[in-house]
Design an enzyme around this catalytic site. Structure first.
Site, short mmCIF file in Angstrom:
data_model
loop_
_atom_site.label_atom_id
_atom_site.label_comp_id
_atom_site.label_asym_id
_atom_site.label_seq_id
_atom_site.Cartn_x
_atom_site.Cartn_y
_atom_site.Cartn_z
N ASP A 34 38.17 38.45 36.70
CA ASP A 34 37.41 37.69 37.68
C ASP A 34 35.94 38.12 37.73
OD1 ASP A 34 37.74 37.30 41.32
OD2 ASP A 34 36.49 36.30 39.83
N ASP A 225 31.78 32.32 37.45
CA ASP A 225 32.96 32.90 38.10
C ASP A 225 34.27 32.51 37.39
OD1 ASP A 225 34.33 32.70 41.52
OD2 ASP A 225 34.94 33.81 39.71
C1 601 Z 1 44.53 33.31 45.15
N1 601 Z 1 43.93 33.73 43.90
C2 601 Z 1 44.80 33.93 42.75
C3 601 Z 1 42.55 33.83 43.76
C4 601 Z 1 41.98 34.46 42.65
C5 601 Z 1 40.59 34.53 42.53
C6 601 Z 1 39.79 33.95 43.51
C7 601 Z 1 38.31 33.95 43.37
O1 601 Z 1 37.61 33.31 44.16
N2 601 Z 1 37.76 34.67 42.38
N3 601 Z 1 36.38 34.64 42.20
C8 601 Z 1 40.36 33.32 44.59
C9 601 Z 1 41.74 33.27 44.74
#
Ligand code: 601
Length: 339
Positions: A34, A225
């Protein structure tokens, strides 16, 4: 040193998971890489049974090299409202053969429902800047910051694909993964994100003469992102684009723009400085919303949605399926190229 790991898409490309080795002997967990956050956190033996949904967990007690970082905790919340929190350990973490000793591995003692129901993902590996790390009182460094001194080149790259595995590379740029020159853009990391300025957009076919609409200068601040599924752009770009699609509509019930699954979607070009990032129309066709069978589904969710209400646009996985991206940590730059 350098390394490569596969990035495997989950259903409808909602996220991409990559294998990570943690502890001694190594335990392999599939994590969501991420670039929009900076915590490496995992489901673990400290995650209550009721909060597990089938994920593989990091068994802390089975790692002879795990050491509790006493009196430190973490708590993170993401843009979609999901969140997690827990305790902190230091352990060895390897990604594609790149080893980091004493990496902060954040063990979840609490996770929100969307993580519990995501059975394939054992956690996240943050690749944004250290400033965003949530460990308190001692903020921890990301895997890439810790790995930097051992990497041949101070970069990592993202090469995501539609409905098939792509890859993340660490420490090198594989010229076979893109075409033409790399287009470097400045990054403003002052808020901890891979933030950059996009200058406008154009929609193929909008002007009817096939060369695409003139560039509409809706300049916008954006972040790169990989942890966000879709392409979230200013409302005006959404309106100008979906207006070209017969049957498209902004449907609050569905949560945004929907299109007929059989629609022939125009390409979207995002202008970043002098670089034209083309997003093929078929990538802007996302998951079916009326059935789980894309062949019979009539209505599909758009792969581009509005970033209205957000501090910046979010270039998520839809963008990385179209554009090879270099995250140049050493020089604080991003670079894009077609594939
Ligand atoms: C609920 N999950 C798997 C997520 C995983 C990543 C993110 C996110 O905004 N990453 N920049 C949000 C939610």
């Amino acid at each position: 040193d350098q390394g490569e790991v596969s990035a495997t898409p989950q259903l409808f490309d909602v996220e991409y998971l990559a294998p990570v080795q943690i502890g001694t002997p190594p335990q392999t967990l599939n994590l969501n890489f991420d670039t929009g956050s900076s915590d490496l956190w995992v489901f673990s033996s400290e995650t209550p049974q009721q909060s597990r949904g089938g994920q593989k967990i990091f068994e802390i007690e089975k790692s002879s090299s795990a050491q509790r970082l006493a009196n430190n905790t973490w708590a993170i919340s993401y843009g979609d409202g999901s969140r997690s929190s827990g305790n902190v350990y230091l352990d060895v973490v390897s990604v594609g053969g790149v080893n980091v000793f004493n990496q902060a591995v954040e063990s979840a003692t609490s996770v929100s429902s969307s993580f519990i129901s995501d059975a394939a993902s054992s956690g996240l590996l943050g690749l944004a800047f250290d400033k965003l790390n949530t460990v308190k009182p001692s903020k921890q460094k990301t895997f890439i910051t810790n790995a930097l001194e051992s990497l041949e080149l101070g970069v990592f790259t993202a090469n995501l694909k539609k409905s098939e595995p792509g890859n993340y590379n660490f420490g090198f740029i594989d010229e076979t993964e893109f075409t033409g020159p790399l287009n470097y853009v400045d990054v403003d990391s002052s808020d901890g994100f891979w933030a950059f300025q996009a200058t406008g957009y154009s929609v193929e076919g909008a002007s009817g003469n096939g060369t695409g609409s003139p560039v509409v200068p809706i300049a916008h601040n954006a972040i790169a992102d990989t942890g966000t599924t879709l392409l979230l752009l200013p409302a005006g770009i959404n309106q100008a684009y979906y207006r070209q699609v017969k049957g498209a509509k902004e449907d609050p019930q569905a949560g945004g723009w929907t299109v007929p699954c059989k629609a022939d979607l125009p390409d979207l070009t995002l202008h970043i400085g002098s670089y034209k990032a083309v997003i093929p129309g078929e990538l802007i066709l996302f998951a079916p919303i009326d059935t789980d069978d894309i062949k019979t589904a009539k209505t599909c969710f758009g792969g581009m949605q509005s970033s209205a209400g957000m501090p910046f646009a979010i270039y998520g996985d839809v963008f990385f399926k179209a554009q090879f991206t270099v995250f140049d940590v050493e020089n604080g730059k991003l670079a894009f190229a077609p594939k």
